[in-house]
Motif scaffolding. Structure first.
Motif, PDB file in Angstrom:
ATOM      1  N   ALA A  29      47.651  33.328 -65.426  1.00 45.19           N
ATOM      2  CA  ALA A  29      48.592  33.043 -64.337  1.00 45.19           C
ATOM      3  C   ALA A  29      48.433  31.621 -63.793  1.00 45.19           C
ATOM      4  CB  ALA A  29      48.390  34.036 -63.205  1.00 45.19           C
ATOM      5  N   ASP A  30      47.557  30.837 -64.387  1.00 44.07           N
ATOM      6  CA  ASP A  30      47.230  29.504 -63.864  1.00 44.07           C
ATOM      7  C   ASP A  30      47.805  28.369 -64.699  1.00 44.07           C
ATOM      8  OD1 ASP A  30      45.573  30.546 -61.815  1.00 44.07           O
ATOM      9  OD2 ASP A  30      43.903  30.707 -63.219  1.00 44.07           O
ATOM     10  N   GLU A  31      47.955  27.239 -64.030  1.00 43.38           N
ATOM     11  CA  GLU A  31      48.217  25.961 -64.688  1.00 43.38           C
ATOM     12  C   GLU A  31      46.930  25.151 -64.555  1.00 43.38           C
ATOM     13  OE1 GLU A  31      50.910  24.930 -66.331  1.00 43.38           O
ATOM     14  OE2 GLU A  31      52.024  26.768 -65.903  1.00 43.38           O
ATOM     15  N   VAL A  32      46.566  24.418 -65.597  1.00 38.23           N
ATOM     16  CA  VAL A  32      45.344  23.619 -65.585  1.00 38.23           C
ATOM     17  C   VAL A  32      45.730  22.156 -65.781  1.00 38.23           C
ATOM     18  CG1 VAL A  32      43.107  23.237 -66.678  1.00 38.23           C
ATOM     19  CG2 VAL A  32      44.026  25.552 -66.528  1.00 38.23           C
ATOM     20  N   TYR A  33      45.190  21.290 -64.920  1.00 40.74           N
ATOM     21  CA  TYR A  33      45.502  19.860 -64.938  1.00 40.74           C
ATOM     22  C   TYR A  33      44.210  19.062 -65.015  1.00 40.74           C
ATOM     23  CZ  TYR A  33      49.859  21.683 -63.036  1.00 40.74           C
ATOM     24  OH  TYR A  33      51.010  22.398 -62.838  1.00 40.74           O
ATOM     25  N   ASN A  34      44.298  17.874 -65.550  1.00 46.40           N
ATOM     26  CA  ASN A  34      43.187  16.935 -65.539  1.00 46.40           C
ATOM     27  C   ASN A  34      43.554  15.848 -64.540  1.00 46.40           C
ATOM     28  OD1 ASN A  34      41.183  15.062 -65.946  1.00 46.40           O
ATOM     29  ND2 ASN A  34      41.377  15.038 -68.169  1.00 46.40           N
ATOM     30  N   VAL A  35      42.903  15.870 -63.385  1.00 46.13           N
ATOM     31  CA  VAL A  35      43.194  14.908 -62.321  1.00 46.13           C
ATOM     32  C   VAL A  35      41.932  14.091 -62.073  1.00 46.13           C
ATOM     33  CG1 VAL A  35      43.927  14.630 -59.922  1.00 46.13           C
ATOM     34  CG2 VAL A  35      44.823  16.536 -61.275  1.00 46.13           C
ATOM     35  N   GLU A  36      41.971  12.817 -62.425  1.00 52.09           N
ATOM     36  CA  GLU A  36      40.811  11.930 -62.219  1.00 52.09           C
ATOM     37  C   GLU A  36      39.571  12.500 -62.896  1.00 52.09           C
ATOM     38  OE1 GLU A  36      41.147   8.977 -60.758  1.00 52.09           O
ATOM     39  OE2 GLU A  36      43.237   9.355 -60.239  1.00 52.09           O
ATOM     40  N   VAL A  71      38.801  15.502 -63.352  1.00 52.87           N
ATOM     41  CA  VAL A  71      38.416  16.779 -62.760  1.00 52.87           C
ATOM     42  C   VAL A  71      39.410  17.823 -63.262  1.00 52.87           C
ATOM     43  CG1 VAL A  71      38.220  18.115 -60.621  1.00 52.87           C
ATOM     44  CG2 VAL A  71      37.429  15.735 -60.689  1.00 52.87           C
ATOM     45  N   ARG A  72      38.887  18.909 -63.793  1.00 51.71           N
ATOM     46  CA  ARG A  72      39.746  20.005 -64.247  1.00 51.71           C
ATOM     47  C   ARG A  72      40.188  20.788 -63.015  1.00 51.71           C
ATOM     48  NH1 ARG A  72      38.321  24.951 -68.308  1.00 51.71           N
ATOM     49  NH2 ARG A  72      40.412  25.078 -69.199  1.00 51.71           N
ATOM     50  N   VAL A  73      41.485  20.765 -62.733  1.00 51.11           N
ATOM     51  CA  VAL A  73      42.044  21.413 -61.549  1.00 51.11           C
ATOM     52  C   VAL A  73      42.849  22.629 -61.992  1.00 51.11           C
ATOM     53  CG1 VAL A  73      43.620  21.131 -59.597  1.00 51.11           C
ATOM     54  CG2 VAL A  73      42.122  19.241 -60.259  1.00 51.11           C
ATOM     55  N   ILE A  74      42.571  23.765 -61.361  1.00 52.06           N
ATOM     56  CA  ILE A  74      43.226  25.032 -61.690  1.00 52.06           C
ATOM     57  C   ILE A  74      44.082  25.457 -60.494  1.00 52.06           C
ATOM     58  CG2 ILE A  74      42.866  27.451 -62.290  1.00 52.06           C
ATOM     59  CD1 ILE A  74      40.035  26.569 -63.273  1.00 52.06           C
ATOM     60  N   ILE A  75      45.356  25.734 -60.768  1.00 55.96           N
ATOM     61  CA  ILE A  75      46.271  26.159 -59.712  1.00 55.96           C
ATOM     62  C   ILE A  75      47.057  27.371 -60.207  1.00 55.96           C
ATOM     63  CG2 ILE A  75      48.175  25.516 -58.188  1.00 55.96           C
ATOM     64  CD1 ILE A  75      47.382  22.566 -58.656  1.00 55.96           C
ATOM     65  N   ASP A  76      47.018  28.443 -59.450  1.00 50.68           N
ATOM     66  CA  ASP A  76      47.825  29.623 -59.747  1.00 50.68           C
ATOM     67  C   ASP A  76      49.293  29.211 -59.634  1.00 50.68           C
ATOM     68  OD1 ASP A  76      49.432  32.036 -59.272  1.00 50.68           O
ATOM     69  OD2 ASP A  76      47.519  33.076 -59.048  1.00 50.68           O
ATOM     70  N   ARG A  77      50.113  29.590 -60.591  1.00 48.87           N
ATOM     71  CA  ARG A  77      51.531  29.204 -60.571  1.00 48.87           C
ATOM     72  C   ARG A  77      52.221  29.605 -59.262  1.00 48.87           C
ATOM     73  NH1 ARG A  77      50.953  31.298 -65.760  1.00 48.87           N
ATOM     74  NH2 ARG A  77      50.866  29.665 -67.332  1.00 48.87           N
ATOM     75  N   LYS A  78      51.798  30.725 -58.668  1.00 46.88           N
ATOM     76  CA  LYS A  78      52.411  31.177 -57.405  1.00 46.88           C
ATOM     77  C   LYS A  78      52.040  30.255 -56.242  1.00 46.88           C
ATOM     78  CE  LYS A  78      50.577  35.184 -57.879  1.00 46.88           C
ATOM     79  NZ  LYS A  78      50.049  36.529 -57.685  1.00 46.88           N
ATOM     80  N   HIS A  79      50.963  29.492 -56.377  1.00 49.44           N
ATOM     81  CA  HIS A  79      50.499  28.618 -55.305  1.00 49.44           C
ATOM     82  C   HIS A  79      50.954  27.166 -55.489  1.00 49.44           C
ATOM     83  CE1 HIS A  79      46.874  31.346 -54.117  1.00 49.44           C
ATOM     84  NE2 HIS A  79      47.923  32.053 -54.508  1.00 49.44           N
ATOM     85  N   LEU A  80      51.495  26.859 -56.657  1.00 49.11           N
ATOM     86  CA  LEU A  80      51.812  25.472 -57.000  1.00 49.11           C
ATOM     87  C   LEU A  80      52.703  24.794 -55.963  1.00 49.11           C
ATOM     88  CD1 LEU A  80      51.326  23.252 -59.034  1.00 49.11           C
ATOM     89  CD2 LEU A  80      53.260  24.107 -60.358  1.00 49.11           C
ATOM     90  N   LEU A  81      53.736  25.447 -55.530  1.00 47.81           N
ATOM     91  CA  LEU A  81      54.647  24.860 -54.549  1.00 47.81           C
ATOM     92  C   LEU A  81      53.926  24.533 -53.242  1.00 47.81           C
ATOM     93  CD1 LEU A  81      57.539  24.037 -53.869  1.00 47.81           C
ATOM     94  CD2 LEU A  81      57.931  26.378 -53.088  1.00 47.81           C
ATOM     95  N   TYR A  82      52.963  25.364 -52.867  1.00 49.82           N
ATOM     96  CA  TYR A  82      52.253  25.176 -51.602  1.00 49.82           C
ATOM     97  C   TYR A  82      51.214  24.060 -51.661  1.00 49.82           C
ATOM     98  CZ  TYR A  82      54.393  29.666 -50.725  1.00 49.82           C
ATOM     99  OH  TYR A  82      55.303  30.693 -50.586  1.00 49.82           O
ATOM    100  N   VAL A  83      50.627  23.836 -52.829  1.00 47.04           N
ATOM    101  CA  VAL A  83      49.566  22.825 -52.932  1.00 47.04           C
ATOM    102  C   VAL A  83      50.079  21.483 -53.446  1.00 47.04           C
ATOM    103  CG1 VAL A  83      47.812  24.587 -53.272  1.00 47.04           C
ATOM    104  CG2 VAL A  83      48.788  23.464 -55.249  1.00 47.04           C
ATOM    105  N   LEU A  84      51.298  21.434 -53.918  1.00 49.15           N
ATOM    106  CA  LEU A  84      51.883  20.210 -54.441  1.00 49.15           C
ATOM    107  C   LEU A  84      51.775  19.085 -53.409  1.00 49.15           C
ATOM    108  CD1 LEU A  84      53.365  19.449 -57.071  1.00 49.15           C
ATOM    109  CD2 LEU A  84      55.502  19.883 -55.877  1.00 49.15           C
ATOM    110  N   GLY A  85      51.134  18.000 -53.787  1.00 51.94           N
ATOM    111  CA  GLY A  85      50.979  16.861 -52.900  1.00 51.94           C
ATOM    112  C   GLY A  85      49.709  16.878 -52.065  1.00 51.94           C
ATOM    113  N   ALA A  86      48.880  17.912 -52.209  1.00 49.89           N
ATOM    114  CA  ALA A  86      47.633  17.984 -51.442  1.00 49.89           C
ATOM    115  C   ALA A  86      46.654  16.917 -51.932  1.00 49.89           C
ATOM    116  CB  ALA A  86      47.009  19.367 -51.570  1.00 49.89           C
TER     117      ALA A  86
END
Length: 99
Positions: A56-63, A65-80
């Protein structure tokens, strides 16, 4: 400009602390930093911790750092923006607490 490749920002001091924590605690490479929101009676609070990704997650490489975000939470954390100050991590989102 915010891109979906980098849905969140990791400040340099937070990046350093995250990488040091992963190494010091010998956390396996398949773990990452989970960021999300947790619902509550009067609102929501931030969720931040080390975890394994699920289907249920999306995984990103940010700086690096492996960042894991549940797809249902993506809209809420976008831009954090994840930071670190003496005593712990901080999470700020543009426009939060502003009228």
């Amino acid at each position: 400009m915010l891109q979906l490749d980098n849905p969140v920002r990791v400040r340099p001091e937070a990046r350093q602390q995250i990488l040091e924590t992963l190494q010091a605690n010998k956390i396996p490479d398949d773990y990452g930093l989970r960021i999300g929101v947790r619902g509550g009676g009067c609102g929501s609070s931030w969720l931040l911790g080390f975890d394994l990704p699920s289907s249920a997650d999306e995984v990103y490489n940010v700086e690096d750092v492996r960042v894991i975000i549940d797809r249902k939470h993506l809209l809420y954390v976008l831009g954090a923006e994840i930071g670190y100050e003496t005593g712990g991590f901080t999470i700020e989102k543009a426009g939060e607490n502003q009228l």
